[in-house]
Design a protein around this motif. Structure first.
Motif: not given
Length: 226
Positions: A43-47, A172-174, A188-196, A209-218
């Motif tokens: 995951x991309x760090x999000x702090x 989170x679309x996957x 199995x393996x999944x890849x997602x994008x998280x909008x929080x 952040x109030x609005x987070x965009x977190x790429x999750x390649x795995x």
């Protein structure tokens, strides 16, 4: 390791399994409740700190080897999904400036997330490809110590303890791939994008952040049982 390489890995795996896709067709694959264990996430760090991105250990993406559990209930070519993710680890970083003034935050990040969603099969055989959309609720807490010092000053830096609590609502679309190893075991393996959207309390240093965009390649790499 860069995020695009992980997406390339997904495409490579898909291409490698194409012969199996064309050669096999098993209608029993999507029967029965499926229980699984997710071993690894990338995951991309999000702090953040004062709205500036300071990733943990200067790594913008990190591997998390904390197991998570998931559940699938089949509905024809669709499935209902449930997943619980847990993260509890040290999370520290230091800011730098040209005047040798440093600010350091060190502590422990706890994050619990529950995801509910719907999955749709695109290819349903021994090899399976699917897309999904999950809605998540996360509860997080960061308990740490803030300290600052000047590089020219030999005095011990002052330290201030603090704690941030909050929760987030995410979409989170996957995309995912699954391969049946035996009659009731899948890998199995999944890849997602998280909008929080986040809601924090006592966030004195603007770490979340109030609005987070977190790429999750795995976002999932694990095994499941039928």
């Amino acid at each position: 390791m860069k995020a695009p390489k992980s997406f390339m890995l997904l495409i490579f795996l898909l291409a490698g399994f194409l012969p199996s896709i064309m050669a096999q067709n098993d209608s029993k694959i999507n029967q029965g409740i499926e229980i699984g264990l997710d071993f690894l996430k990338f995951n991309k760090d999000w702090v953040y700190y004062n709205d500036t991105y300071f990733p943990k250990d200067d790594k913008y993406y990190s591997f998390d080897f904390i197991p998570s559990i998931f559940l699938r209930v089949p509905l024809g070519k669709n499935s209902l999904r449930f997943k619980y993710e847990y993260f509890n680890d040290d999370y520290s970083f230091t800011t730098h400036s040209f005047d040798f003034y440093y600010e350091n935050i060190e502590g422990r990040l706890l994050n619990n997330k529950v995801l509910f969603g719907l999955e749709r099969n695109f290819i349903d055989s021994r090899f399976k490809a699917y897309g999904a959309l999950d809605i998540g609720l996360s509860l997080f807490r960061y308990k740490g110590i803030f300290s600052y010092y000047n590089g020219y000053d030999l005095l011990a830096p002052p330290s201030v303890p603090f704690k941030v609590n909050g929760f987030g609502i995410s979409i989170q679309p996957t995309i995912g791939m699954k391969y049946r190893i035996s009659s009731n075991i899948n890998i199995m393996i999944e890849s997602s994008l998280s909008f929080e959207k986040g809601f924090e309390k006592n966030d004195l240093y603007n770490m979340f952040q109030k609005n987070k965009f977190i790429p999750r390649p795995i976002s999932l790499f694990g095994l499941s049982l039928l």
